[in-house]
Write a protein that holds these residues in place. Sequence first.
Motif, mmCIF file in Angstrom:
data_model
loop_
_atom_site.group_PDB
_atom_site.id
_atom_site.type_symbol
_atom_site.label_atom_id
_atom_site.label_comp_id
_atom_site.label_asym_id
_atom_site.label_seq_id
_atom_site.Cartn_x
_atom_site.Cartn_y
_atom_site.Cartn_z
ATOM 1 N N UNK A 153 0.834 -1.206 0.000
ATOM 2 C CA UNK A 153 0.000 0.000 0.000
ATOM 3 C C UNK A 153 0.868 1.256 0.000
ATOM 4 N N UNK A 154 1.877 1.286 0.851
ATOM 5 C CA UNK A 154 2.766 2.454 0.913
ATOM 6 C C UNK A 154 3.481 2.685 -0.418
ATOM 7 N N UNK A 155 3.954 1.613 -1.034
ATOM 8 C CA UNK A 155 4.624 1.742 -2.333
ATOM 9 C C UNK A 155 3.665 2.305 -3.380
ATOM 10 N N UNK A 156 2.404 1.865 -3.323
ATOM 11 C CA UNK A 156 1.412 2.348 -4.287
ATOM 12 C C UNK A 156 1.128 3.833 -4.116
ATOM 13 N N UNK A 157 1.296 4.333 -2.897
ATOM 14 C CA UNK A 157 1.003 5.735 -2.598
ATOM 15 C C UNK A 157 2.196 6.664 -2.820
ATOM 16 N N UNK A 158 3.352 6.108 -3.117
ATOM 17 C CA UNK A 158 4.603 6.864 -3.086
ATOM 18 C C UNK A 158 4.581 8.102 -3.974
ATOM 19 N N UNK A 159 3.957 7.996 -5.145
ATOM 20 C CA UNK A 159 3.978 9.117 -6.084
ATOM 21 C C UNK A 159 2.631 9.832 -6.164
#
Length: 232
Positions: A153-159
């Motif tokens: 989830x965090x990786x998906x939100x990074x940008x």
Amino acid sequence: MPDALVLTNVEKQYGGLRPLRVRNLRVPAGHLTMLIGFDRPAAEVFVNLITGASLPDAGEVESLGRPTRAIADSDEWLAFVERFGIVSERIVLLEAMTVAQNLALPFDLDLEPVPPAIMTRVVQLASEVGIDAQQLERRVADVLPLVRSQIYLARALAFDPAILVLEHPTASLSLGDAKAFAASVRAVAARRGLTTVGLLMDETFARATGGRLLMWQPATGEMKERSSLRFW
């Protein structure tokens, strides 16, 4: 509010018993919409269609206000696909590296150690999705399934995506962990005003997000509305 996704009379062959069909789907911007009934292969095909990675054999796909057929070249597509955040076990995690290093990867390849400015962003992302600070220095191979899901989830939100897509987000989670993850997704979506689409079989999780529930009928491509009353 405009629709973030519009699929009309879409068909796409992908090697299943029948083509993927979506007759008429509108996903409003800024809301959670859970699409129940997609197995893993169908979910992957759907993601490829809405991100423009593949084109439908028939029908039209509009994402973020533009037809995916209008994407002219690879440079334009790369810029377009960055507007999507994908939560999926198909995303590769570096098992021997720490949680912090995996969260830093979208920002910088210099991970030994993570630069201080990048670490600040990592800590913010981890906090937003519910990863305890003590988990950041653990190897990904050693963390529990819920933490792995939070990393995705965090990786998906990074940008700062315009659309968050959840692709079978609870496949490896217990019932209790799925409940906790649903709460994280719901909080993130509300805080960011983020268009969120789930592709899944887990109706219990879908209801726990508090989002709109649509049951996909694979044979016809129709989407049938379901009550979103929670029953945890």
